[in-house]
Write an enzyme that holds these catalytic residues in place. Structure first.
Site, PDB file in Angstrom:
ATOM      1  N   SER A   7      -9.773 -48.333  23.421  1.00  0.00           N
ATOM      2  CA  SER A   7     -10.304 -47.650  22.600  1.00  0.00           C
ATOM      3  C   SER A   7     -11.048 -48.477  21.419  1.00  0.00           C
ATOM      4  CB  SER A   7      -8.608 -47.478  21.276  1.00  0.00           C
ATOM      5  OG  SER A   7      -9.444 -47.363  19.832  1.00  0.00           O
ATOM      6  N   HIS A  32     -11.176 -43.890  25.215  1.00  0.00           N
ATOM      7  CA  HIS A  32     -10.691 -43.452  23.856  1.00  0.00           C
ATOM      8  C   HIS A  32     -11.666 -43.678  22.582  1.00  0.00           C
ATOM      9  CE1 HIS A  32      -6.932 -42.219  22.205  1.00  0.00           C
ATOM     10  NE2 HIS A  32      -6.319 -42.640  21.280  1.00  0.00           N
ATOM     11  N   ASP A  34     -11.400 -43.075  18.803  1.00  0.00           N
ATOM     12  CA  ASP A  34     -10.339 -42.309  17.326  1.00  0.00           C
ATOM     13  C   ASP A  34     -11.022 -41.705  16.261  1.00  0.00           C
ATOM     14  OD1 ASP A  34      -8.015 -43.375  18.559  1.00  0.00           O
ATOM     15  OD2 ASP A  34      -8.649 -45.678  17.966  1.00  0.00           O
ATOM     16  N   MET A  36     -10.636 -40.388  12.866  1.00  0.00           N
ATOM     17  CA  MET A  36      -9.199 -40.323  11.418  1.00  0.00           C
ATOM     18  C   MET A  36     -10.618 -39.843  10.135  1.00  0.00           C
ATOM     19  SD  MET A  36      -8.220 -43.709  11.976  1.00  0.00           S
ATOM     20  CE  MET A  36      -7.479 -44.492  13.721  1.00  0.00           C
ATOM     21  N   HIS A  65      -8.784 -38.616  20.483  1.00  0.00           N
ATOM     22  CA  HIS A  65      -7.800 -38.592  19.869  1.00  0.00           C
ATOM     23  C   HIS A  65      -8.161 -38.104  18.204  1.00  0.00           C
ATOM     24  CE1 HIS A  65      -4.318 -41.352  18.212  1.00  0.00           C
ATOM     25  NE2 HIS A  65      -4.142 -39.939  18.193  1.00  0.00           N
ATOM     26  N   MET A  67      -7.462 -37.665  14.806  1.00  0.00           N
ATOM     27  CA  MET A  67      -5.905 -37.984  13.751  1.00  0.00           C
ATOM     28  C   MET A  67      -6.256 -37.099  12.692  1.00  0.00           C
ATOM     29  SD  MET A  67      -5.173 -41.809  14.437  1.00  0.00           S
ATOM     30  CE  MET A  67      -6.709 -42.002  15.939  1.00  0.00           C
ATOM     31  N   MET A 136       2.324 -42.097  19.960  1.00  0.00           N
ATOM     32  CA  MET A 136       1.717 -42.921  19.756  1.00  0.00           C
ATOM     33  C   MET A 136       3.295 -44.125  19.362  1.00  0.00           C
ATOM     34  SD  MET A 136      -0.664 -42.571  18.382  1.00  0.00           S
ATOM     35  CE  MET A 136      -1.220 -43.855  17.750  1.00  0.00           C
ATOM     36  N   PHE A 142      -4.834 -47.363  12.594  1.00  0.00           N
ATOM     37  CA  PHE A 142      -5.290 -48.802  12.802  1.00  0.00           C
ATOM     38  C   PHE A 142      -5.198 -49.375  13.881  1.00  0.00           C
ATOM     39  CE2 PHE A 142      -4.343 -48.186   8.006  1.00  0.00           C
ATOM     40  CZ  PHE A 142      -4.710 -48.701   7.545  1.00  0.00           C
ATOM     41  N   GLY A 143      -6.018 -50.020  14.670  1.00  0.00           N
ATOM     42  CA  GLY A 143      -5.906 -50.830  15.715  1.00  0.00           C
ATOM     43  C   GLY A 143      -5.133 -52.099  14.988  1.00  0.00           C
ATOM     44  N   GLY A 144      -4.862 -52.768  16.236  1.00  0.00           N
ATOM     45  CA  GLY A 144      -4.169 -53.860  15.790  1.00  0.00           C
ATOM     46  C   GLY A 144      -2.726 -54.263  15.658  1.00  0.00           C
ATOM     47  N   ASP A 174      -0.374 -44.950  23.214  1.00  0.00           N
ATOM     48  CA  ASP A 174      -1.263 -45.382  22.435  1.00  0.00           C
ATOM     49  C   ASP A 174      -0.865 -46.618  21.373  1.00  0.00           C
ATOM     50  OD1 ASP A 174      -3.265 -45.568  21.047  1.00  0.00           O
ATOM     51  OD2 ASP A 174      -3.855 -43.362  20.240  1.00  0.00           O
ATOM     52  N   GLY A 175      -0.952 -47.746  21.520  1.00  0.00           N
ATOM     53  CA  GLY A 175      -0.479 -48.540  20.515  1.00  0.00           C
ATOM     54  C   GLY A 175      -0.305 -50.043  20.652  1.00  0.00           C
TER      55      GLY A 175
HETATM   56  C1  DX5 Z   1      -4.407 -46.394  16.289  1.00  0.00           C
HETATM   57  C2  DX5 Z   1      -5.455 -45.464  17.611  1.00  0.00           C
HETATM   58  C3  DX5 Z   1      -5.258 -46.559  18.523  1.00  0.00           C
HETATM   59  C4  DX5 Z   1      -5.729 -47.961  18.582  1.00  0.00           C
HETATM   60  C5  DX5 Z   1      -5.114 -48.539  19.393  1.00  0.00           C
HETATM   61  O1  DX5 Z   1      -4.305 -45.156  14.812  1.00  0.00           O
HETATM   62  O2  DX5 Z   1      -4.933 -44.542  17.984  1.00  0.00           O
HETATM   63  O3  DX5 Z   1      -5.839 -46.274  19.749  1.00  0.00           O
HETATM   64  O4  DX5 Z   1      -7.076 -47.917  17.926  1.00  0.00           O
HETATM   65  O5  DX5 Z   1      -5.435 -49.687  18.809  1.00  0.00           O
HETATM   66  P1  DX5 Z   1      -4.670 -51.477  19.493  1.00  0.00           P
HETATM   67  O6  DX5 Z   1      -4.093 -50.910  20.857  1.00  0.00           O
HETATM   68  O7  DX5 Z   1      -5.377 -52.439  18.905  1.00  0.00           O
HETATM   69  O8  DX5 Z   1      -3.428 -51.303  19.040  1.00  0.00           O
HETATM   70 ZN    ZN Z   2      -5.692 -43.529  19.739  1.00  0.00          ZN
END
Ligand code: DX5
Ligand code: ZN
Length: 225
Positions: A7, A32, A34, A36, A65, A67, A136, A142-144, A174-175
């Site tokens: 991602s 991937h 994202d 948003m 993706h 969102m 999900m 958010f990532g991380g 994912d996540g």
């Molecule tokens: C979260 C995203 C994910 C995100 C995953 O809202 O849809 O794709 O980037 O990030 P990690 O792998 O860091 O959880």
């Molecule tokens: Zn995603």
């Protein structure tokens, strides 16, 4: 076969093109992306122009993706921008059957996405329409974030249903996916793994990150009944 989809949410946005080329060269199966809107999720990223700008950088398929609220309004734009897989949240679609059918009509691979709290029964009647279900394993935005372990049972339940109905549908998670969390979800039946911080934040680099995840997933798949 295990597929890893880095991602780009965790990439260096100042060097996005180089980052996409680098993960593709390091063995990514999908990229991937994202999207948003600050409404469906409490964060903002990018739209079709960024997807279009990245398209010439690699042949690696783009898994977009969405969102966003009211994704129907933007399907044509993301299709034209170069999405290969186009994922919409069941929670964002009032007429999910129509939305997924439209993605297919546009010549793209429909993906239906579920938030952690949304039960599988929501998508039972659209499984024939999709190439992939993305579950999900964090709350999107958010990532991380930390992997939510209940995703494992959900993957197993979906896998059983898909197998029973003989449907050619891939399961993606994912996540919070990294080499420590990938094993049980792979054993439960997921084959496509989105990973942001697990790839872009790996101390040994992108290739090592993806190889470690593939190895770990394969160990668990081989050991599963
Ligand atoms: C979260 C995203 C994910 C995100 C995953 O809202 O849809 O794709 O980037 O990030 P990690 O792998 O860091 O959880
Ligand atoms: Zn995603």
């Amino acid at each position: 076969m295990i597929k890893i989809a880095p991602s780009i949410l965790s990439a260096d946005f100042a060097r996005l093109g180089e980052e996409v080329a680098a993960v593709a060269a390091a063995g990514a199966d999908l990229i991937h992306l994202d999207v948003m809107d600050g409404h469906f999720v409490p964060n903002l990223t990018f739209g079709p122009p960024v997807v279009a700008a990245l398209r010439p950088v690699t042949d690696c398929p783009f898994d977009v993706h969405l969102m966003i609220s009211n994704p129907d309004r933007y399907l044509e734009d993301f299709a034209a921008a170069g999405a290969d897989y186009l994922g919409v949240h069941a929670e964002a679609c009032l007429h999910l059957h129509r939305t997924l059918s439209r993605i297919r009509e546009l010549g793209k691979r429909p993906v239906v996405v579920l938030n952690p709290h949304t039960p599988l029964v929501t998508i039972e009647n659209v499984l024939e329409l999709v190439d992939m279900v993305l579950l999900m394993s964090v709350n999107p935005g958010f990532g991380g974030q930390q992997f939510i372990p209940q995703a494992v049972d959900k993957v197993a339940e979906l896998h059983a249903q898909i197998t029973r109905r003989g449907l050619p549908v891939e399961i993606c998670v994912d996540g919070g996916i990294n080499e420590d969390t990938i094993g049980p979800v792979a054993a439960a039946g997921a084959r496509v793994f989105v990973s942001g911080s697990g790839v872009f934040g790996h101390p040994q680099g992108y290739q090592a990150a993806m190889e470690a995840m593939r190895r770990r997933a394969a160990e668990y798949v081989d050991a599963s009944p």
